[in-house]
Design a protein around this motif. Structure first.
Motif, PDB file in Angstrom:
ATOM      1  N   MET A   2       0.866  -1.173   0.000  1.00  0.00           N
ATOM      2  CA  MET A   2       0.000   0.000   0.000  1.00  0.00           C
ATOM      3  C   MET A   2       0.909   1.231   0.000  1.00  0.00           C
ATOM      4  SD  MET A   2      -3.064   1.054   2.697  1.00  0.00           S
ATOM      5  CE  MET A   2      -3.108  -0.560   3.344  1.00  0.00           C
ATOM      6  N   ASP A   3       0.705   2.126  -0.951  1.00  0.00           N
ATOM      7  CA  ASP A   3       1.595   3.284  -1.028  1.00  0.00           C
ATOM      8  C   ASP A   3       1.164   4.414  -0.092  1.00  0.00           C
ATOM      9  OD1 ASP A   3      -0.520   4.488  -2.351  1.00  0.00           O
ATOM     10  OD2 ASP A   3       0.603   4.960  -4.154  1.00  0.00           O
ATOM     11  N   ILE A   4       2.026   5.392   0.025  1.00  0.00           N
ATOM     12  CA  ILE A   4       1.812   6.503   0.956  1.00  0.00           C
ATOM     13  C   ILE A   4       0.508   7.238   0.667  1.00  0.00           C
ATOM     14  CG2 ILE A   4       2.706   8.750   1.687  1.00  0.00           C
ATOM     15  CD1 ILE A   4       5.541   7.581   1.192  1.00  0.00           C
ATOM     16  N   GLY A   5       0.285   7.566  -0.590  1.00  0.00           N
ATOM     17  CA  GLY A   5      -0.923   8.301  -0.964  1.00  0.00           C
ATOM     18  C   GLY A   5      -2.192   7.564  -0.595  1.00  0.00           C
ATOM     19  N   PHE A   6      -2.193   6.253  -0.827  1.00  0.00           N
ATOM     20  CA  PHE A   6      -3.367   5.447  -0.496  1.00  0.00           C
ATOM     21  C   PHE A   6      -3.609   5.441   1.007  1.00  0.00           C
ATOM     22  CE2 PHE A   6      -5.579   1.413   0.343  1.00  0.00           C
ATOM     23  CZ  PHE A   6      -6.685   1.576  -0.479  1.00  0.00           C
ATOM     24  N   LYS A   7      -2.533   5.372   1.785  1.00  0.00           N
ATOM     25  CA  LYS A   7      -2.673   5.397   3.246  1.00  0.00           C
ATOM     26  C   LYS A   7      -3.223   6.740   3.709  1.00  0.00           C
ATOM     27  CE  LYS A   7       0.842   1.970   4.239  1.00  0.00           C
ATOM     28  NZ  LYS A   7       2.121   1.662   4.870  1.00  0.00           N
ATOM     29  N   ILE A   8      -2.766   7.825   3.092  1.00  0.00           N
ATOM     30  CA  ILE A   8      -3.286   9.156   3.437  1.00  0.00           C
ATOM     31  C   ILE A   8      -4.769   9.217   3.109  1.00  0.00           C
ATOM     32  CG2 ILE A   8      -3.207  11.616   2.857  1.00  0.00           C
ATOM     33  CD1 ILE A   8      -0.136  11.224   2.455  1.00  0.00           C
ATOM     34  N   LYS A   9      -5.137   8.712   1.947  1.00  0.00           N
ATOM     35  CA  LYS A   9      -6.548   8.719   1.537  1.00  0.00           C
ATOM     36  C   LYS A   9      -7.405   7.928   2.528  1.00  0.00           C
ATOM     37  CE  LYS A   9      -9.607   7.517  -2.281  1.00  0.00           C
ATOM     38  NZ  LYS A   9      -9.687   7.035  -3.666  1.00  0.00           N
ATOM     39  N   LYS A  10      -6.949   6.748   2.921  1.00  0.00           N
ATOM     40  CA  LYS A  10      -7.721   5.929   3.863  1.00  0.00           C
ATOM     41  C   LYS A  10      -7.863   6.625   5.221  1.00  0.00           C
ATOM     42  CE  LYS A  10      -9.018   2.718   1.308  1.00  0.00           C
ATOM     43  NZ  LYS A  10     -10.429   2.725   0.950  1.00  0.00           N
ATOM     44  N   LEU A  11      -6.810   7.267   5.684  1.00  0.00           N
ATOM     45  CA  LEU A  11      -6.899   8.009   6.946  1.00  0.00           C
ATOM     46  C   LEU A  11      -7.876   9.177   6.820  1.00  0.00           C
ATOM     47  CD1 LEU A  11      -3.146   8.046   8.001  1.00  0.00           C
ATOM     48  CD2 LEU A  11      -5.015   6.950   9.245  1.00  0.00           C
ATOM     49  N   ARG A  12      -7.798   9.890   5.702  1.00  0.00           N
ATOM     50  CA  ARG A  12      -8.716  11.016   5.466  1.00  0.00           C
ATOM     51  C   ARG A  12     -10.160  10.530   5.470  1.00  0.00           C
ATOM     52  NH1 ARG A  12     -11.357  12.504   1.123  1.00  0.00           N
ATOM     53  NH2 ARG A  12     -10.104  11.328  -0.371  1.00  0.00           N
ATOM     54  N   GLU A  13     -10.410   9.462   4.747  1.00  0.00           N
ATOM     55  CA  GLU A  13     -11.768   8.921   4.668  1.00  0.00           C
ATOM     56  C   GLU A  13     -12.255   8.413   6.022  1.00  0.00           C
ATOM     57  OE1 GLU A  13     -11.325   6.049   1.522  1.00  0.00           O
ATOM     58  OE2 GLU A  13     -11.836   7.534  -0.025  1.00  0.00           O
ATOM     59  N   ALA A  24       1.811  11.910  -7.778  1.00  0.00           N
ATOM     60  CA  ALA A  24       2.901  12.777  -7.312  1.00  0.00           C
ATOM     61  C   ALA A  24       4.161  11.920  -7.263  1.00  0.00           C
ATOM     62  CB  ALA A  24       2.587  13.352  -5.937  1.00  0.00           C
ATOM     63  N   LYS A  25       5.197  12.357  -7.966  1.00  0.00           N
ATOM     64  CA  LYS A  25       6.424  11.565  -8.028  1.00  0.00           C
ATOM     65  C   LYS A  25       7.169  11.562  -6.704  1.00  0.00           C
ATOM     66  CE  LYS A  25       6.872  12.107 -12.887  1.00  0.00           C
ATOM     67  NZ  LYS A  25       7.648  11.817 -14.021  1.00  0.00           N
ATOM     68  N   LYS A  26       7.173  12.686  -6.028  1.00  0.00           N
ATOM     69  CA  LYS A  26       7.852  12.815  -4.732  1.00  0.00           C
ATOM     70  C   LYS A  26       6.924  13.560  -3.779  1.00  0.00           C
ATOM     71  CE  LYS A  26      12.062  11.547  -6.191  1.00  0.00           C
ATOM     72  NZ  LYS A  26      12.931  10.575  -5.642  1.00  0.00           N
TER      73      LYS A  26
END
Length: 103
Positions: free
Chosen positions: A1-12, A40-42
């Protein structure tokens, strides 16, 4: 699971819109969308400090299980892991203090 997906899940999990989280992190909604969708590349080092503080998570929470030497490849920085973790901790604590001071 990548960083962005983890941020999205926390936000949701907090029932936040992208706009609401973007405001809290002081970035645009479109930038947050790119991060969450893996476009986002970085991800900026200071932004990750804000994300960690906002969600009360450690830096390592957002890392995939991988070789520690490769962890920094997702971030636009070039310093030692120890310095990075120290700086993230400092930023996270500073952000938490600011959040508490505004309550």
């Amino acid at each position: 699971m990548d960083i962005g997906f983890k941020i999205k899940k926390l936000r949701e999990s907090r029932n936040l819109t992208q706009d609401q989280l973007a405001v809290a992190l002081d970035i645009s909604q479109s930038e947050l969308s790119k991060i969450e969708n893996g476009k986002a590349k970085k991800i900026d080092f200071h932004l990750m400090g804000k994300v960690c503080a906002f969600f009360n998570k450690d830096f390592v929470y957002f890392q995939e299980k991988q070789d520690p030497a490769k962890i920094l490849e997702n971030f636009n920085i070039d310093i030692s892991t120890e310095k990075i973790l120290d700086e993230l901790s400092r930023i996270s604590n500073e952000y938490k203090k600011k959040l508490n001071d505004t309550k």
